[in-house]
Design a protein around this motif. Structure first.
Motif, mmCIF file in Angstrom:
data_model
loop_
_atom_site.group_PDB
_atom_site.id
_atom_site.type_symbol
_atom_site.label_atom_id
_atom_site.label_comp_id
_atom_site.label_asym_id
_atom_site.label_seq_id
_atom_site.Cartn_x
_atom_site.Cartn_y
_atom_site.Cartn_z
ATOM 1 N N ARG A 14 18.838 7.720 -3.082
ATOM 2 C CA ARG A 14 17.738 7.936 -2.847
ATOM 3 C C ARG A 14 17.427 9.636 -2.789
ATOM 4 N N PHE A 27 15.395 5.995 -7.032
ATOM 5 C CA PHE A 27 16.578 5.155 -6.693
ATOM 6 C C PHE A 27 17.503 5.130 -7.745
ATOM 7 N N GLY A 48 11.537 -5.803 -6.739
ATOM 8 C CA GLY A 48 10.208 -5.252 -6.638
ATOM 9 C C GLY A 48 9.284 -4.600 -7.836
ATOM 10 N N ILE A 69 8.239 1.071 -8.895
ATOM 11 C CA ILE A 69 8.040 0.086 -7.996
ATOM 12 C C ILE A 69 6.948 0.485 -6.975
ATOM 13 N N GLU A 70 5.906 -0.469 -6.822
ATOM 14 C CA GLU A 70 4.720 -0.035 -5.927
ATOM 15 C C GLU A 70 4.816 -0.647 -4.715
ATOM 16 N N ALA A 71 4.256 -0.285 -3.722
ATOM 17 C CA ALA A 71 4.303 -0.949 -2.456
ATOM 18 C C ALA A 71 3.015 -1.063 -1.580
ATOM 19 N N ARG A 79 -2.000 -0.303 6.366
ATOM 20 C CA ARG A 79 -0.694 -0.168 6.639
ATOM 21 C C ARG A 79 -0.581 0.564 7.886
ATOM 22 N N ALA A 82 5.605 1.985 7.706
ATOM 23 C CA ALA A 82 6.218 1.429 6.341
ATOM 24 C C ALA A 82 7.579 2.143 6.189
ATOM 25 N N GLU A 83 8.585 1.068 5.681
ATOM 26 C CA GLU A 83 9.979 1.669 5.511
ATOM 27 C C GLU A 83 10.037 1.298 3.862
ATOM 28 N N TYR A 84 9.246 0.512 3.445
ATOM 29 C CA TYR A 84 9.179 0.159 1.880
ATOM 30 C C TYR A 84 8.331 0.899 1.153
ATOM 31 N N ALA A 85 8.698 2.172 0.424
ATOM 32 C CA ALA A 85 7.918 3.068 -0.257
ATOM 33 C C ALA A 85 7.724 2.940 -1.677
#
Length: 133
Positions: A14, A27, A48, A69-71, A79, A82-85
């Protein structure tokens, strides 16, 4: 044959730099490589990532896979943590001459991108018939 498809993207990582900060981290997705007769199959984890966000390209015997990937927050929500970015999955592989770059097929299911790389006709084993003299 599977050992000849060499990864050039490094290990799962990452990363974030000044220029990619707005786009999120990059990633390096985990990849499994399988071989059977006249095909090599790559299974690339891209959880995702929507199928229409995946880009697969070949240039100068280098196979590159990218997926965005979008979050987004669920509709109507704000929000607060957030840990999912959002970010980008990216991986590159060097293709041996035995792979037909024009015959690569891609499918995406359950967060896994599957690439089927067909071997060129020249790379396939040939049976030589022996004639009686």
């Amino acid at each position: 044959m599977a050992n000849e498809v060499k990864k050039t993207g490094g290990d799962v990582a990452r990363t974030e730099t000044e220029e990619t900060r707005d786009m999120g981290p990059t990633f390096r997705p985990a990849t499994d490589i399988f071989e059977k007769d006249d095909v090599v199959t790559l299974a690339i984890d891209m959880p995702g990532v929507a199928p229409d966000s995946v880009d697969v390209s070949v240039e100068n015997r280098s196979l590159t896979v990218r997926g965005r990937i979008e979050a987004p927050a669920p509709e109507g929500y704000r929000r607060i943590y957030a840990e999912y970015a959002p970010g980008t999955f990216e991986r590159a592989f060097s293709l041996p001459e035995t792979i037909d770059a024009g015959g690569i097929e891609a499918s995406h299911k359950n967060g896994v991108l599957t690439l089927t790389l067909k071997k060129s006709e020249a790379a396939k084993p040939k049976q030589i018939k022996v004639k009686a003299a």
